[in-house]
Design an enzyme around this catalytic site. Structure first.
Site, PDB file in Angstrom:
ATOM      1  N   ASP A 105       0.801  -1.233   0.000  1.00  0.00           N
ATOM      2  CA  ASP A 105       0.000   0.000   0.000  1.00  0.00           C
ATOM      3  C   ASP A 105       0.830   1.276   0.000  1.00  0.00           C
ATOM      4  O   ASP A 105       0.328   2.352   0.346  1.00  0.00           O
ATOM      5  CB  ASP A 105      -0.964   0.017   1.186  1.00  0.00           C
ATOM      6  CG  ASP A 105      -0.240  -0.008   2.526  1.00  0.00           C
ATOM      7  OD1 ASP A 105       0.996  -0.125   2.540  1.00  0.00           O
ATOM      8  OD2 ASP A 105      -0.922   0.115   3.555  1.00  0.00           O
TER       9      ASP A 105
ATOM     10  N   HIS B 273      31.718  -0.850   0.293  1.00  0.00           N
ATOM     11  CA  HIS B 273      30.317  -0.472   0.200  1.00  0.00           C
ATOM     12  C   HIS B 273      29.550  -0.904   1.447  1.00  0.00           C
ATOM     13  O   HIS B 273      28.392  -1.307   1.375  1.00  0.00           O
ATOM     14  CB  HIS B 273      29.683  -1.069  -1.062  1.00  0.00           C
ATOM     15  CG  HIS B 273      30.185  -0.449  -2.326  1.00  0.00           C
ATOM     16  ND1 HIS B 273      29.999  -1.027  -3.563  1.00  0.00           N
ATOM     17  CD2 HIS B 273      30.871   0.701  -2.549  1.00  0.00           C
ATOM     18  CE1 HIS B 273      30.555  -0.258  -4.490  1.00  0.00           C
ATOM     19  NE2 HIS B 273      31.085   0.790  -3.900  1.00  0.00           N
TER      20      HIS B 273
ATOM     21  N   ASP C   6      31.049   8.142   4.427  1.00  0.00           N
ATOM     22  CA  ASP C   6      30.885   8.500   3.010  1.00  0.00           C
ATOM     23  C   ASP C   6      29.417   8.867   2.843  1.00  0.00           C
ATOM     24  O   ASP C   6      28.540   7.998   2.864  1.00  0.00           O
ATOM     25  CB  ASP C   6      31.264   7.296   2.137  1.00  0.00           C
ATOM     26  CG  ASP C   6      31.296   7.622   0.651  1.00  0.00           C
ATOM     27  OD1 ASP C   6      30.625   8.585   0.237  1.00  0.00           O
ATOM     28  OD2 ASP C   6      31.975   6.892  -0.096  1.00  0.00           O
TER      29      ASP C   6
ATOM     30  N   ASP D 131      29.034  14.156  -2.835  1.00  0.00           N
ATOM     31  CA  ASP D 131      29.617  12.850  -2.490  1.00  0.00           C
ATOM     32  C   ASP D 131      30.919  13.120  -1.750  1.00  0.00           C
ATOM     33  O   ASP D 131      31.945  13.403  -2.374  1.00  0.00           O
ATOM     34  CB  ASP D 131      29.851  12.045  -3.774  1.00  0.00           C
ATOM     35  CG  ASP D 131      30.324  10.626  -3.506  1.00  0.00           C
ATOM     36  OD1 ASP D 131      30.441  10.245  -2.328  1.00  0.00           O
ATOM     37  OD2 ASP D 131      30.575   9.898  -4.486  1.00  0.00           O
TER      38      ASP D 131
ATOM     39  N   HIS E  35      40.236   0.645  -5.827  1.00  0.00           N
ATOM     40  CA  HIS E  35      39.226   1.373  -6.607  1.00  0.00           C
ATOM     41  C   HIS E  35      39.874   2.575  -7.296  1.00  0.00           C
ATOM     42  O   HIS E  35      41.032   2.922  -7.046  1.00  0.00           O
ATOM     43  CB  HIS E  35      38.052   1.811  -5.725  1.00  0.00           C
ATOM     44  CG  HIS E  35      38.417   2.717  -4.578  1.00  0.00           C
ATOM     45  ND1 HIS E  35      38.665   4.067  -4.739  1.00  0.00           N
ATOM     46  CD2 HIS E  35      38.549   2.465  -3.251  1.00  0.00           C
ATOM     47  CE1 HIS E  35      38.932   4.600  -3.558  1.00  0.00           C
ATOM     48  NE2 HIS E  35      38.883   3.655  -2.641  1.00  0.00           N
TER      49      HIS E  35
ATOM     50  N   HIS F 188      35.163   9.817  -9.905  1.00  0.00           N
ATOM     51  CA  HIS F 188      34.156   9.564 -10.931  1.00  0.00           C
ATOM     52  C   HIS F 188      33.455  10.881 -11.220  1.00  0.00           C
ATOM     53  O   HIS F 188      33.533  11.841 -10.441  1.00  0.00           O
ATOM     54  CB  HIS F 188      33.140   8.509 -10.459  1.00  0.00           C
ATOM     55  CG  HIS F 188      32.538   8.787  -9.110  1.00  0.00           C
ATOM     56  ND1 HIS F 188      31.513   9.696  -8.924  1.00  0.00           N
ATOM     57  CD2 HIS F 188      32.821   8.297  -7.877  1.00  0.00           C
ATOM     58  CE1 HIS F 188      31.186   9.738  -7.636  1.00  0.00           C
ATOM     59  NE2 HIS F 188      31.965   8.894  -6.978  1.00  0.00           N
TER      60      HIS F 188
ATOM     61  N   HIS G 130      27.238   8.804  -9.550  1.00  0.00           N
ATOM     62  CA  HIS G 130      28.181   8.395 -10.596  1.00  0.00           C
ATOM     63  C   HIS G 130      27.575   8.901 -11.893  1.00  0.00           C
ATOM     64  O   HIS G 130      26.767   8.231 -12.527  1.00  0.00           O
ATOM     65  CB  HIS G 130      28.372   6.878 -10.598  1.00  0.00           C
ATOM     66  CG  HIS G 130      29.238   6.397  -9.480  1.00  0.00           C
ATOM     67  ND1 HIS G 130      30.488   5.879  -9.663  1.00  0.00           N
ATOM     68  CD2 HIS G 130      29.037   6.395  -8.132  1.00  0.00           C
ATOM     69  CE1 HIS G 130      31.024   5.556  -8.500  1.00  0.00           C
ATOM     70  NE2 HIS G 130      30.158   5.859  -7.551  1.00  0.00           N
TER      71      HIS G 130
ATOM     72  N   GLU H  88      38.993  10.815  -4.603  1.00  0.00           N
ATOM     73  CA  GLU H  88      38.800  10.008  -3.406  1.00  0.00           C
ATOM     74  C   GLU H  88      39.807   8.863  -3.259  1.00  0.00           C
ATOM     75  O   GLU H  88      39.428   7.685  -3.296  1.00  0.00           O
ATOM     76  CB  GLU H  88      37.382   9.433  -3.402  1.00  0.00           C
ATOM     77  CG  GLU H  88      36.961   8.740  -4.695  1.00  0.00           C
ATOM     78  CD  GLU H  88      35.563   8.160  -4.610  1.00  0.00           C
ATOM     79  OE1 GLU H  88      35.293   7.389  -3.671  1.00  0.00           O
ATOM     80  OE2 GLU H  88      34.749   8.487  -5.486  1.00  0.00           O
TER      81      GLU H  88
ATOM     82  N   TYR I  97      43.162   0.643   2.635  1.00  0.00           N
ATOM     83  CA  TYR I  97      42.344  -0.299   3.418  1.00  0.00           C
ATOM     84  C   TYR I  97      43.240  -1.484   3.768  1.00  0.00           C
ATOM     85  O   TYR I  97      43.645  -2.245   2.888  1.00  0.00           O
ATOM     86  CB  TYR I  97      41.127  -0.750   2.602  1.00  0.00           C
ATOM     87  CG  TYR I  97      40.439   0.411   1.916  1.00  0.00           C
ATOM     88  CD1 TYR I  97      39.463   1.147   2.567  1.00  0.00           C
ATOM     89  CD2 TYR I  97      40.808   0.795   0.625  1.00  0.00           C
ATOM     90  CE1 TYR I  97      38.853   2.234   1.946  1.00  0.00           C
ATOM     91  CE2 TYR I  97      40.214   1.878   0.002  1.00  0.00           C
ATOM     92  CZ  TYR I  97      39.239   2.595   0.659  1.00  0.00           C
ATOM     93  OH  TYR I  97      38.656   3.671   0.040  1.00  0.00           O
TER      94      TYR I  97
ATOM     95  N   ARG J 113      39.499   6.803   3.710  1.00  0.00           N
ATOM     96  CA  ARG J 113      39.229   7.414   2.416  1.00  0.00           C
ATOM     97  C   ARG J 113      38.962   8.897   2.644  1.00  0.00           C
ATOM     98  O   ARG J 113      38.317   9.274   3.625  1.00  0.00           O
ATOM     99  CB  ARG J 113      38.033   6.755   1.729  1.00  0.00           C
ATOM    100  CG  ARG J 113      37.764   7.279   0.335  1.00  0.00           C
ATOM    101  CD  ARG J 113      36.848   6.344  -0.482  1.00  0.00           C
ATOM    102  NE  ARG J 113      35.514   6.169   0.052  1.00  0.00           N
ATOM    103  CZ  ARG J 113      35.087   5.055   0.665  1.00  0.00           C
ATOM    104  NH1 ARG J 113      35.904   4.027   0.830  1.00  0.00           N
ATOM    105  NH2 ARG J 113      33.849   4.960   1.115  1.00  0.00           N
TER     106      ARG J 113
ATOM    107  N   GLU K   2      37.498  12.117   0.405  1.00  0.00           N
ATOM    108  CA  GLU K   2      36.834  12.394  -0.875  1.00  0.00           C
ATOM    109  C   GLU K   2      36.256  13.797  -0.893  1.00  0.00           C
ATOM    110  O   GLU K   2      35.571  14.216   0.041  1.00  0.00           O
ATOM    111  CB  GLU K   2      35.698  11.384  -1.095  1.00  0.00           C
ATOM    112  CG  GLU K   2      34.904  11.601  -2.361  1.00  0.00           C
ATOM    113  CD  GLU K   2      33.790  10.586  -2.515  1.00  0.00           C
ATOM    114  OE1 GLU K   2      33.314  10.390  -3.650  1.00  0.00           O
ATOM    115  OE2 GLU K   2      33.395   9.969  -1.495  1.00  0.00           O
TER     116      GLU K   2
END
Length: 443
Positions: free
Chosen positions: A34, A240, A257, A268, A351, A355, A362, A389, A393, A410, A412
């Protein structure tokens, strides 16, 4: 002329004379029996229309000879009863006037109108394979036109992928877009600042997530641009990570992040900081390595330089640091060049360094110059928007110095390519060790 009308004119000018383009917005999606998920329009559709209501389709007819281009919107009719339940609808008449379309019709007329609009058109531009249901609808329109062949009506002889044209248009942000992105980044930076001030050992990650979401909405952002990552301790080594449900403990770093969406444009930003307000020696060493890598990447953002230079600049700094700190054995790899050639750095940095950014987190646009056979990295141009970024790790592993285990970092920022170099939009979020520790000491 509105910026949306100007974009429609640019697109029409790039099409075959007399050709037709058709683009639908995103469908509504049911969340359960609903209720629907919060509605978010299609970015391509919004880029050309500024119209945010569901059940809407844009048709653009390119000019030919003395016949000018025209834009047509199909949208929901006014419906007082539904507006009581669901809120305001423009209806075709108001939408035509408010958004500068040449014509507007009820969405219920789309199929019948398209069978006429496509008659004797030389080419059709649409978002091929973007939405299966819409692909089926387009096929139905073409079939209806072909059925008229005995009366001399012809269907489009060619089809083109519309999004390829729009991807290139969207890659360069105009002044209005840059202002919206700055606003999104400023709100997001304030949210990161709020999280740093709120953080304490013993808190749960979701408590910091709540601080972020509060700051976004308080300042007028309509949505988070993506699900925030709030990753304490070893969770920061999961790129992620999204559970955001662990308890943060004394001595941990937390990687956040998170960015908001303001008037359809995304921010971002990532910041990493100690939950207790003070970096340990090992944390500081790795953090300052990542910060040096980001500084090198930002320095590589110069109009005319290849996009790939940004990543390569960060990689060189990170690879050298990995050798100096013993994360990679110098006796085995010897030099930065060997680390890069063997991609040994991917054990700790897996990575890219950024981007495109814009209506989508992205954002659209190729990273390569597709007009050249060898497809090299495309040159940076003023008005391009991207993230920068770098990260590191470190998971527990044989041969890896134990003092660095379970540290994920990280950093960024959101950047516009300016006339001479990088214009950082997200500088309001503290970034240096001194800035972070000073801020957190004042809590």
């Amino acid at each position: 002329m509105t910026p949306f009308a100007a974009r429609r004119a640019r697109l029409a000018a790039s099409m075959e004379p007399g050709a037709l383009a058709v683009l639908a917005t995103a469908p509504e999606v049911a969340r359960n029996s609903d209720s629907d998920y919060p509605y978010r329009h299609d970015s391509y559709f919004y880029y050309l229309t500024g119209f945010t209501e569901p059940e809407s389709v844009l048709v653009l007819v390119a000019g030919s000879g003395e016949v000018p281009a025209r834009s047509i919107l199909f949208c929901r009719e006014k419906n007082v009863e539904r507006e009581i339940w669901d809120g305001f609808r423009h209806g075709p008449g108001a939408a035509k006037e408010s958004f500068g379309f040449d014509e507007a019709y009820p969405i219920a007329e789309l199929d019948a109108q398209m069978a006429c609009l496509l008659a004797n058109v030389p080419a059709l531009y649409y978002a091929q394979a973007h939405n299966a249901a819409f692909d089926t609808q387009v096929a139905g329109w073409l079939k209806a036109v072909r059925a008229q062949s005995r009366s001399g009506v012809t269907a489009p002889a060619r089809t083109h992928h519309l999004l390829a044209l729009l991807d290139e248009m969207r890659l360069i942000k105009d002044e209005r877009e840059q202002a919206l992105m700055l606003r999104a980044a400023t709100i997001s930076g304030a949210a990161h600042l709020r999280a740093m001030r709120a953080a304490r050992p013993g808190m749960f990650e979701y408590e910091l997530e709540a601080e972020l979401l509060y700051e976004f909405r308080k300042n007028g952002a309509q949505f988070p641009a993506y699900t925030p990552i709030v990753a304490g301790g070893a969770n920061a080594c999961v790129l992620h990570y999204s559970a955001n449900n662990a308890q943060m403990v004394e001595g941990d770093l937390v990687l956040i992040d998170a960015g908001c969406e303001f008037d359809s444009y995304a921010a971002d930003i990532t910041r990493t900081f100690p939950v207790n307000g003070r970096f340990s020696a090992a944390q500081r060493t790795l953090y300052e390595l990542v910060l040096r890598a980001q500084d090198a990447a930002l320095a590589a953002i110069v109009p005319g330089r290849p996009y790939s230079d940004v990543h390569e600049a960060a990689l060189n700094v990170l690879a050298e640091g990995m050798l100096d700190l013993g994360l990679l054995e110098r006796a085995r790899y010897g030099s930065v060049d060997n680390v890069l050639a063997e991609r040994a750095y991917t054990a700790f940095y897996m990575h890219g360094t950024g981007h495109w950014l814009g209506l989508d987190v992205h954002d659209t646009g190729s990273y390569r110059d597709l007009a050249r056979a060898e497809k090299p990295s495309r040159p940076l141009l003023p008005g391009m928007a991207l993230t920068v970024e770098p990260g590191i790790y470190v998971r527990p592993a044989p041969g890896v110095p134990e003092q660095f285990w379970n540290i994920g970092i990280r950093i960024e920022d959101d950047v516009i390519v300016g006339e001479t170099g990088a214009r950082v939009l997200s500088g309001s979020a503290p970034k240096t060790v001194a800035e972070i520790e000073t801020l957190m000491a004042e809590r």
